[in-house]
Design an enzyme around this catalytic site. Structure first.
Site, PDB file in Angstrom:
ATOM      1  N   GLY A  45      41.643  30.931  39.978  1.00 30.10           N
ATOM      2  CA  GLY A  45      41.606  31.952  40.607  1.00 30.10           C
ATOM      3  C   GLY A  45      40.780  31.762  42.343  1.00 30.10           C
ATOM      4  O   GLY A  45      40.553  32.155  43.650  1.00 30.10           O
ATOM      5  N   GLU A  99      33.513  30.730  41.361  1.00 31.28           N
ATOM      6  CA  GLU A  99      34.633  31.340  40.714  1.00 31.28           C
ATOM      7  C   GLU A  99      34.698  32.468  41.287  1.00 31.28           C
ATOM      8  O   GLU A  99      34.395  32.870  42.912  1.00 31.28           O
ATOM      9  CB  GLU A  99      33.475  32.881  39.602  1.00 31.28           C
ATOM     10  CG  GLU A  99      33.223  32.502  38.124  1.00 31.28           C
ATOM     11  CD  GLU A  99      35.421  32.615  37.762  1.00 31.28           C
ATOM     12  OE1 GLU A  99      36.337  32.575  38.564  1.00 31.28           O
ATOM     13  OE2 GLU A  99      35.265  32.667  36.695  1.00 31.28           O
ATOM     14  N   ASP A 100      36.106  32.959  41.797  1.00 33.02           N
ATOM     15  CA  ASP A 100      36.454  34.159  42.209  1.00 33.02           C
ATOM     16  C   ASP A 100      36.411  35.526  41.930  1.00 33.02           C
ATOM     17  O   ASP A 100      35.740  36.239  43.031  1.00 33.02           O
ATOM     18  CB  ASP A 100      38.205  33.944  41.366  1.00 33.02           C
ATOM     19  CG  ASP A 100      38.173  33.935  40.235  1.00 33.02           C
ATOM     20  OD1 ASP A 100      37.936  34.509  39.524  1.00 33.02           O
ATOM     21  OD2 ASP A 100      39.395  34.595  39.841  1.00 33.02           O
ATOM     22  N   ASP A 103      34.165  39.946  36.207  1.00 31.10           N
ATOM     23  CA  ASP A 103      34.304  41.122  36.230  1.00 31.10           C
ATOM     24  C   ASP A 103      33.069  41.574  34.623  1.00 31.10           C
ATOM     25  O   ASP A 103      32.405  42.505  34.889  1.00 31.10           O
ATOM     26  CB  ASP A 103      35.465  41.501  35.822  1.00 31.10           C
ATOM     27  CG  ASP A 103      35.452  42.869  35.549  1.00 31.10           C
ATOM     28  OD1 ASP A 103      35.190  43.809  35.173  1.00 31.10           O
ATOM     29  OD2 ASP A 103      37.218  43.071  34.914  1.00 31.10           O
ATOM     30  N   LYS A 131      32.179  42.891  39.772  1.00 24.57           N
ATOM     31  CA  LYS A 131      32.862  44.268  39.419  1.00 24.57           C
ATOM     32  C   LYS A 131      30.861  44.393  39.269  1.00 24.57           C
ATOM     33  O   LYS A 131      30.224  43.583  38.490  1.00 24.57           O
ATOM     34  CB  LYS A 131      34.218  44.485  39.497  1.00 24.57           C
ATOM     35  CG  LYS A 131      34.840  43.888  39.382  1.00 24.57           C
ATOM     36  CD  LYS A 131      36.174  44.699  38.949  1.00 24.57           C
ATOM     37  CE  LYS A 131      37.222  43.745  39.257  1.00 24.57           C
ATOM     38  NZ  LYS A 131      38.574  44.303  37.758  1.00 24.57           N
ATOM     39  N   PHE A 152      40.803  47.052  39.861  1.00 26.16           N
ATOM     40  CA  PHE A 152      41.920  45.910  39.880  1.00 26.16           C
ATOM     41  C   PHE A 152      42.352  44.960  41.540  1.00 26.16           C
ATOM     42  O   PHE A 152      42.914  45.942  41.649  1.00 26.16           O
ATOM     43  CB  PHE A 152      43.324  45.731  38.667  1.00 26.16           C
ATOM     44  CG  PHE A 152      43.512  44.023  38.544  1.00 26.16           C
ATOM     45  CD1 PHE A 152      43.070  43.736  36.955  1.00 26.16           C
ATOM     46  CD2 PHE A 152      44.475  43.185  39.097  1.00 26.16           C
ATOM     47  CE1 PHE A 152      43.405  42.389  36.514  1.00 26.16           C
ATOM     48  CE2 PHE A 152      44.767  42.349  38.772  1.00 26.16           C
ATOM     49  CZ  PHE A 152      44.690  41.531  37.967  1.00 26.16           C
ATOM     50  N   VAL A 153      42.484  43.944  41.638  1.00 24.35           N
ATOM     51  CA  VAL A 153      42.567  43.419  43.128  1.00 24.35           C
ATOM     52  C   VAL A 153      42.765  42.120  42.462  1.00 24.35           C
ATOM     53  O   VAL A 153      42.984  40.831  42.107  1.00 24.35           O
ATOM     54  CB  VAL A 153      41.565  42.925  44.127  1.00 24.35           C
ATOM     55  CG1 VAL A 153      39.650  44.406  43.783  1.00 24.35           C
ATOM     56  CG2 VAL A 153      39.525  42.161  43.177  1.00 24.35           C
ATOM     57  N   ASP A 159      44.352  36.929  41.083  1.00 22.59           N
ATOM     58  CA  ASP A 159      46.053  37.374  40.850  1.00 22.59           C
ATOM     59  C   ASP A 159      46.490  38.400  39.782  1.00 22.59           C
ATOM     60  O   ASP A 159      45.714  39.193  39.404  1.00 22.59           O
ATOM     61  CB  ASP A 159      46.834  36.148  39.638  1.00 22.59           C
ATOM     62  CG  ASP A 159      46.170  36.205  38.615  1.00 22.59           C
ATOM     63  OD1 ASP A 159      44.983  35.731  38.632  1.00 22.59           O
ATOM     64  OD2 ASP A 159      47.082  36.268  37.222  1.00 22.59           O
ATOM     65  N   ARG A 165      48.164  35.322  44.542  1.00 22.65           N
ATOM     66  CA  ARG A 165      47.076  34.532  44.769  1.00 22.65           C
ATOM     67  C   ARG A 165      47.331  34.158  46.329  1.00 22.65           C
ATOM     68  O   ARG A 165      46.278  34.043  47.154  1.00 22.65           O
ATOM     69  CB  ARG A 165      47.637  33.179  44.006  1.00 22.65           C
ATOM     70  CG  ARG A 165      46.911  33.198  42.534  1.00 22.65           C
ATOM     71  CD  ARG A 165      46.724  31.962  41.623  1.00 22.65           C
ATOM     72  NE  ARG A 165      47.501  31.857  40.797  1.00 22.65           N
ATOM     73  CZ  ARG A 165      46.362  32.388  39.595  1.00 22.65           C
ATOM     74  NH1 ARG A 165      44.841  32.720  39.872  1.00 22.65           N
ATOM     75  NH2 ARG A 165      46.379  32.564  38.614  1.00 22.65           N
TER      76      ARG A 165
END
Ligand code: IMP
Ligand code: MG
Length: 179
Positions: A45, A99-100, A103, A131, A152-153, A159, A165
């Site tokens: 990610g 990190e991407d 959550d 988030k 959810f993105v 992805d 992606r």
């Protein structure tokens, strides 16, 4: 339904992303001057964020990658699997985990434990997105790109079942199409 056909709404434009990532790079460079940090990108990610962030770093630094898997489709599987460990020796080094998205915090918790077990001098976190639901985290997140709603993105490295992606903006997938 093919995820490529799902309705997507632009959440963060490519222009906004580039501006923010540049700011983050400047901030990190300022805080890590003469510390020779090692950036550890979390695959898959973070690949795009890592590439842009590193190009905005103006101090000496190194990089490495770690790969974990926690999500299947749109759901966290709950268990984190280490697919590829870090290759660099981070003992006594200043580590920045890249990190991407954070959550639930399960993944970053796992990664912190892994890096801390290698006796680094310090560990900080640079996440592109976060988030609000962070109940499981008991440490600070030092560098945050954007706070987003609990949707959810996809895009900019993120992805949906390994797809999407490559988009250079961040899009949310409509909740009525969530499977
Ligand atoms: P956490 O363990 O619940 O914090 O989830 C973190 C990981 O799940 C991230 O590294 C992502 O790979 C993935 N993830 C969480 N939310 C999303 C999302 O909205 N889109 C894509 N991937 C996500
Ligand atoms: Mg992922």
């Amino acid at each position: 339904m093919n995820p490529l056909d799902q309705k997507r709404t632009l959440l963060i434009s490519p222009e906004k992303i580039q501006k923010r990532v540049l700011e983050m790079g400047k901030e990190i460079s300022g805080k890590y001057t003469d510390k020779d940090p090692i950036f550890i990108g979390v695959l898959n990610g973070s690949f795009m964020f890592m590439a842009d962030l590193l190009r905005s770093i103006s101090i000496d630094c190194e990089m490495d990658f770690i790969k974990v898997r926690s999500y299947v489709g749109k759901k966290s599987s709950g268990t984190i699997q280490l697919i590829k460990d870090i290759s660099a020796d981070v003992t006594n080094r200043h580590v920045i985990l890249v990190e991407d998205i954070i959550d639930s915090g399960h993944t970053i918790q796992f990664l912190m434990e892994r890096v801390n077990s290698a006796s680094p001098k310090s560990v900080s976190i640079a996440t592109f997105l976060i988030k609000p639901d962070m109940a499981k985290i008991d440490f600070a997140v030092d560098f945050i790109g954007f706070e987003i709603p609990p949707e959810f993105v996809v895009g900019y490295g993120l992805d949906y079942d390994q797809k999407l992606r490559h988009l250079n903006g961040v899009y949310s997938i409509e909740s009525d199409t969530v499977v």
